[in-house]
Design a protein around this motif. Structure first.
Motif, PDB file in Angstrom:
ATOM      1  N   HIS A   1       2.916  -3.860  -6.999  1.00 12.66           N
ATOM      2  CA  HIS A   1       3.698  -3.811  -5.757  1.00 12.66           C
ATOM      3  C   HIS A   1       3.383  -5.010  -4.862  1.00 12.66           C
ATOM      4  CE1 HIS A   1       5.534   0.021  -6.566  1.00 12.66           C
ATOM      5  NE2 HIS A   1       4.369   0.629  -6.700  1.00 12.66           N
ATOM      6  N   ASP A   2       2.128  -5.405  -4.825  1.00 14.82           N
ATOM      7  CA  ASP A   2       1.739  -6.556  -4.019  1.00 14.82           C
ATOM      8  C   ASP A   2       2.398  -7.825  -4.552  1.00 14.82           C
ATOM      9  OD1 ASP A   2       0.107  -7.805  -1.911  1.00 14.82           O
ATOM     10  OD2 ASP A   2      -0.973  -8.713  -3.582  1.00 14.82           O
ATOM     11  N   PHE A   3       2.466  -7.950  -5.869  1.00 20.06           N
ATOM     12  CA  PHE A   3       3.102  -9.129  -6.446  1.00 20.06           C
ATOM     13  C   PHE A   3       4.596  -9.145  -6.135  1.00 20.06           C
ATOM     14  CE2 PHE A   3       5.255 -11.482  -9.816  1.00 20.06           C
ATOM     15  CZ  PHE A   3       4.577 -12.684  -9.750  1.00 20.06           C
ATOM     16  N   MET A   4       5.254  -8.001  -6.207  1.00 21.81           N
ATOM     17  CA  MET A   4       6.684  -7.960  -5.891  1.00 21.81           C
ATOM     18  C   MET A   4       6.955  -8.423  -4.468  1.00 21.81           C
ATOM     19  SD  MET A   4       8.349  -4.658  -7.776  1.00 21.81           S
ATOM     20  CE  MET A   4      10.008  -5.261  -7.425  1.00 21.81           C
ATOM     21  N   ASP A   5       6.006  -8.166  -3.581  1.00 23.90           N
ATOM     22  CA  ASP A   5       6.174  -8.573  -2.184  1.00 23.90           C
ATOM     23  C   ASP A   5       5.541  -9.928  -1.879  1.00 23.90           C
ATOM     24  OD1 ASP A   5       7.703  -6.464  -1.342  1.00 23.90           O
ATOM     25  OD2 ASP A   5       6.025  -5.271  -0.615  1.00 23.90           O
TER      26      ASP A   5
ATOM     27  N   HIS B   1       9.770   1.000  -5.684  1.00 16.91           N
ATOM     28  CA  HIS B   1       9.727  -0.208  -4.848  1.00 16.91           C
ATOM     29  C   HIS B   1      11.109  -0.627  -4.356  1.00 16.91           C
ATOM     30  CE1 HIS B   1       7.096  -3.686  -3.600  1.00 16.91           C
ATOM     31  NE2 HIS B   1       8.307  -4.022  -3.169  1.00 16.91           N
ATOM     32  N   VAL B   2      11.998  -0.980  -5.278  1.00 11.45           N
ATOM     33  CA  VAL B   2      13.276  -1.557  -4.851  1.00 11.45           C
ATOM     34  C   VAL B   2      14.147  -0.530  -4.130  1.00 11.45           C
ATOM     35  CG1 VAL B   2      15.354  -2.775  -5.574  1.00 11.45           C
ATOM     36  CG2 VAL B   2      13.177  -3.237  -6.728  1.00 11.45           C
ATOM     37  N   LEU B   3      14.396   0.594  -4.754  1.00  9.49           N
ATOM     38  CA  LEU B   3      15.242   1.601  -4.112  1.00  9.49           C
ATOM     39  C   LEU B   3      14.701   2.058  -2.753  1.00  9.49           C
ATOM     40  CD1 LEU B   3      16.433   3.644  -7.205  1.00  9.49           C
ATOM     41  CD2 LEU B   3      17.915   2.505  -5.547  1.00  9.49           C
ATOM     42  N   PRO B   4      13.403   2.375  -2.621  1.00  6.83           N
ATOM     43  CA  PRO B   4      12.903   2.749  -1.288  1.00  6.83           C
ATOM     44  C   PRO B   4      13.091   1.661  -0.233  1.00  6.83           C
ATOM     45  CG  PRO B   4      11.353   3.463  -2.957  1.00  6.83           C
ATOM     46  CD  PRO B   4      12.378   2.600  -3.663  1.00  6.83           C
ATOM     47  N   ASP B   5      13.008   0.398  -0.649  1.00  4.94           N
ATOM     48  CA  ASP B   5      13.210  -0.690   0.307  1.00  4.94           C
ATOM     49  C   ASP B   5      14.653  -0.763   0.804  1.00  4.94           C
ATOM     50  OD1 ASP B   5      10.642  -1.586   0.570  1.00  4.94           O
ATOM     51  OD2 ASP B   5      10.841  -3.273  -0.813  1.00  4.94           O
TER      52      ASP B   5
ATOM     53  N   VAL C   1       0.839  -1.204   0.000  1.00  5.88           N
ATOM     54  CA  VAL C   1       0.000   0.000   0.000  1.00  5.88           C
ATOM     55  C   VAL C   1       0.869   1.247   0.000  1.00  5.88           C
ATOM     56  CG1 VAL C   1      -1.673   1.331   1.327  1.00  5.88           C
ATOM     57  CG2 VAL C   1      -1.984  -1.127   1.062  1.00  5.88           C
ATOM     58  N   LYS C   2       1.902   1.276   0.840  1.00  7.18           N
ATOM     59  CA  LYS C   2       2.789   2.430   0.907  1.00  7.18           C
ATOM     60  C   LYS C   2       3.539   2.626  -0.408  1.00  7.18           C
ATOM     61  CE  LYS C   2       2.008   3.736   5.153  1.00  7.18           C
ATOM     62  NZ  LYS C   2       1.362   5.043   5.428  1.00  7.18           N
ATOM     63  N   HIS C   3       3.978   1.526  -0.999  1.00  6.66           N
ATOM     64  CA  HIS C   3       4.633   1.631  -2.301  1.00  6.66           C
ATOM     65  C   HIS C   3       3.676   2.222  -3.332  1.00  6.66           C
ATOM     66  CE1 HIS C   3       8.495  -0.278  -1.556  1.00  6.66           C
ATOM     67  NE2 HIS C   3       7.905  -1.298  -0.956  1.00  6.66           N
ATOM     68  N   ALA C   4       2.422   1.755  -3.337  1.00 10.42           N
ATOM     69  CA  ALA C   4       1.433   2.255  -4.287  1.00 10.42           C
ATOM     70  C   ALA C   4       1.148   3.734  -4.059  1.00 10.42           C
ATOM     71  CB  ALA C   4       0.149   1.431  -4.185  1.00 10.42           C
ATOM     72  N   GLU C   5       1.086   4.148  -2.809  1.00  9.58           N
ATOM     73  CA  GLU C   5       0.866   5.563  -2.499  1.00  9.58           C
ATOM     74  C   GLU C   5       2.048   6.417  -2.961  1.00  9.58           C
ATOM     75  OE1 GLU C   5       0.086   5.378   1.679  1.00  9.58           O
ATOM     76  OE2 GLU C   5      -2.062   4.969   1.393  1.00  9.58           O
ATOM     77  N   LEU C   6       3.258   5.870  -2.841  1.00 10.03           N
ATOM     78  CA  LEU C   6       4.431   6.573  -3.355  1.00 10.03           C
ATOM     79  C   LEU C   6       4.333   6.736  -4.870  1.00 10.03           C
ATOM     80  CD1 LEU C   6       7.284   7.762  -3.015  1.00 10.03           C
ATOM     81  CD2 LEU C   6       8.173   5.421  -3.122  1.00 10.03           C
TER      82      LEU C   6
END
Length: 203
Positions: A25-29, A79-83, A4-9
């Protein structure tokens, strides 16, 4: 950061609606189902983006504002960089290095692979980690029940296989060390050490 946070970003950066981005994003996680800690992020690599995410979601998606979004950029930047605290994108080799090799790896992987070696599209996908890393143990990431029944059906548009599998993700996650860089970038993976040391000599 959850999906959800990734999607909001993504909405903040690219417009549209959260639902435009949440499925990706959900699939990546989704690998959290395989391993509950941050070792799960094997799709958080350029191999994962190129070989898995883009074949499933396409090179672009169109958001609710009608804007075409580059999926590779979305995966990397939102997704990846923020993580990893926007410090690096790990390689599949970084994850493979954390897996302890075992003398029976070659035999077990070859036995698993023998059933699929004459299927060219599947063979190329299953062997893609080896071509990237040069390490036999990287094949654990594709030679398992999850990859064949969750990833292959979506990438190659095939039905799942109703059968017993000799290898599962648990077989390699049990042998994967938890490295500091996996902990949301509190450390540097081997692939980024030289670059980051040049950019930030005192860090």
């Amino acid at each position: 950061m959850n999906a959800v946070k990734h999607a909001e970003l993504s909405v903040h950066r690219r417009g549209g609606h959260r639902d435009d981005y949440y499925p990706l994003h959900d699939f990546m996680d989704s690998t959290k189902e395989l391993c509950s800690d941050n070792r799960h992020r094997i799709l958080h690599t350029l191999w994962g983006i190129k070989r898995v995410i883009i074949p499933i979601f396409g090179h672009t998606l169109t958001n609710a504002d009608g804007k075409r979004i580059n999926v590779k950029d979305l995966c990397e930047q939102d997704h990846v960089l923020p993580d990893y605290r926007n410090r690096f994108i790990p390689t599949l080799a970084d994850f493979a290095e954390a897996v302890e090799a075992n003398p029976d790896d070659a035999h077990r992987l070859q036995t698993f692979f023998n059933a699929y070696q004459h299927d060219e599209p599947l063979r190329d996908l299953l062997l893609s980690p080896l071509s990237q890393t040069g390490r036999l143990k990287s094949l654990w990431f594709t030679h398992n029940s999850w990859f064949l029944n969750e990833i292959v059906p979506r990438v190659l548009n095939r039905p799942p296989r109703f059968q017993e599998f000799s290898l599962s993700p648990a077989d390699f996650f049990r042998r994967m060390r938890f490295e500091p860089w996996m902990d949301n970038g509190h450390g540097v993976p081997p692939s980024a050490q030289q670059t980051l040391s040049l950019l930030h000599p005192s860090s």
